[in-house]
Design an enzyme around this catalytic site. Structure first.
Site, PDB file in Angstrom:
ATOM      1  N   ASP A   1      -0.754   4.715  -2.421  1.00  0.00           N
ATOM      2  CA  ASP A   1      -0.234   4.286  -1.074  1.00  0.00           C
ATOM      3  C   ASP A   1       1.298   4.808  -1.054  1.00  0.00           C
ATOM      4  OD1 ASP A   1       0.704   2.213  -2.860  1.00  0.00           O
ATOM      5  OD2 ASP A   1      -0.951   1.027  -2.197  1.00  0.00           O
TER       6      ASP A   1
ATOM      7  N   HIS B 200      -6.259  -7.679  -1.993  1.00  0.00           N
ATOM      8  CA  HIS B 200      -6.331  -6.596  -1.547  1.00  0.00           C
ATOM      9  C   HIS B 200      -6.147  -5.410  -2.944  1.00  0.00           C
ATOM     10  CE1 HIS B 200      -1.719  -6.740  -1.362  1.00  0.00           C
ATOM     11  NE2 HIS B 200      -1.735  -5.671  -2.281  1.00  0.00           N
TER      12      HIS B 200
ATOM     13  N   GLU C 229      -6.319  -3.980   3.168  1.00  0.00           N
ATOM     14  CA  GLU C 229      -6.111  -5.432   3.410  1.00  0.00           C
ATOM     15  C   GLU C 229      -7.740  -6.320   3.734  1.00  0.00           C
ATOM     16  OE1 GLU C 229      -3.652  -6.922   2.549  1.00  0.00           O
ATOM     17  OE2 GLU C 229      -1.729  -6.266   3.407  1.00  0.00           O
TER      18      GLU C 229
ATOM     19  N   ASN D 179      -4.073 -11.903  -1.991  1.00  0.00           N
ATOM     20  CA  ASN D 179      -5.141 -12.107  -0.937  1.00  0.00           C
ATOM     21  C   ASN D 179      -6.359 -11.189  -1.383  1.00  0.00           C
ATOM     22  OD1 ASN D 179      -4.294  -9.558  -0.353  1.00  0.00           O
ATOM     23  ND2 ASN D 179      -3.788  -9.893   1.768  1.00  0.00           N
TER      24      ASN D 179
END
Length: 241
Positions: A67, A138, A143, A136
C-alpha cells in the site's frame, strides 16, 4: 496454517527474517510482497544484517508493497516509499527498478489502481507475502467493511487506523485519510503468506482473525482460506488463545 509462537518482538523478527532468507536463497528471483509499519522493521534489520554478512543477495528479487498513502510521493518522509528505502532497500542490493509500490502521487484512483494491478499480474504470483494486522483486523489497508475487495483500490482509512498510524506523524491531522491498497486476490494467491503479530494491542484482532467466522468486518479472517499461511506471534499477541 502453521503457528509459530515466540517470546517477544526480537524473536519474531529473527524467525521471520529466516523464512524470508530461505525463500530468497531457494529462489533468487523471488517476488516478495512487503509490508510497512513498525511490525516488520526488525525483520528488515535482520535481512540487512544477513546481506552485509554475505549470506544473501536480493539482486534478482522483485518486490511489491501492499500500500501507499494517497497524496504522498517518494520524497515525503511519511510515505511508504521513503519507509521502504530507509529501512531496507538502501541497505541491500535490490535493483531500484525492481522495487514497486503504488503511486501515491497519482490522484487518478482508477488509473493508479489499474496500473498497480497490471504490474502485480505481470510479475506473476507473489512468492512470499509479508503481512501485519491492524488492531481492527485490517490487512494491508483493507479496512473492515461490508465486503471483501479483490483488487487494488482506494480506501478511506478508519479512525482506528488513523489513530494507530498517528505515531508516524507530528499531529493526528497530518495523517492521510486515504490510501491505495492491494486487494485480497493477490494476497490469497501468494504462494506463502507470512503474518507477523506482536503486542497485546493486536491480541483480540489476531484471535478473531484465526478462530472466528470469515467476515469482511474482520478482514484478516480471510487468511483462514489461504492454503499456505505461517503466523509468527509473540506471547502478548497470543494472550487471547
Amino acid at each position: 496454517m502453521k503457528l509459530i509462537a515466540v517470546a517477544n518482538y526480537e524473536e519474531m523478527s529473527a524467525r521471520a527474517a529466516e523464512i524470508l532468507l530461505e525463500q530468497v536463497c531457494a529462489k533468487p528471483d523471488s517476488v516478495l510482497g512487503l509490508a510497512t509499519g513498525s511490525t516488520p522493521v526488525g525483520t528488515y534489520q535482520n535481512m540487512v544484517t544477513a546481506y552485509e554478512r554475505g549470506e544473501a543477495s536480493f539482486a534478482q528479487c522483485r518486490s511489491v508493497n501492499l500500500d501507499e498513502y494517497v497524496g504522498l510521493g517518494s520524497e515525503d518522509e511519511a510515505s511508504y516509499h521513503y519507509f521502504m528505502w530507509h529501512n531496507l532497500f538502501h541497505h541491500i542490493d535490490i535493483r531500484p527498478e525492481n522495487a514497486y509500490l503504488p503511486d501515491g502521487k497519482n490522484l487518478d484512483a482508477r488509473d493508479a489502481c489499474t496500473r498497480y494491478d497490471q504490474l502485480v499480474s505481470d510479475l506473476g504470483p507473489i512468492d512470499l507475502q509479508v503481512l501485519g494486522i491492524g488492531s481492527n483486523g485490517h490487512i494491508a489497508f483493507n479496512e473492515p467493511g461490508d465486503h471483501f475487495v479483490a483488487d487494488t483500490h482506494i480506501v478511506d482509512l478508519t479512525d482506528a487506523t488513523i489513530d494507530d498510524n498517528q505515531r508516524f506523524f507530528q499531529r493526528r491531522e497530518d495523517v492521510p485519510t486515504q490510501a491505495y491498497t492491494l486487494g485480497m486476490r493477490p494476497i490469497l494467491n501468494a504462494r506463502l503468506a507470512l503474518l507477523l503479530v506482536t503486542g497485546a494491542g493486536k491480541a483480540e484482532a489476531l484471535h478473531r482473525s484465526l478462530t472466528g467466522p470469515i467476515t469482511s468486518t474482520v478482514p484478516a479472517s480471510i487468511l483462514q482460506l489461504h492454503n499456505n499461511l505461517i503466523v509468527i506471534a509473540d506471547e502478548a499477541a497470543l494472550s487471547k488463545f
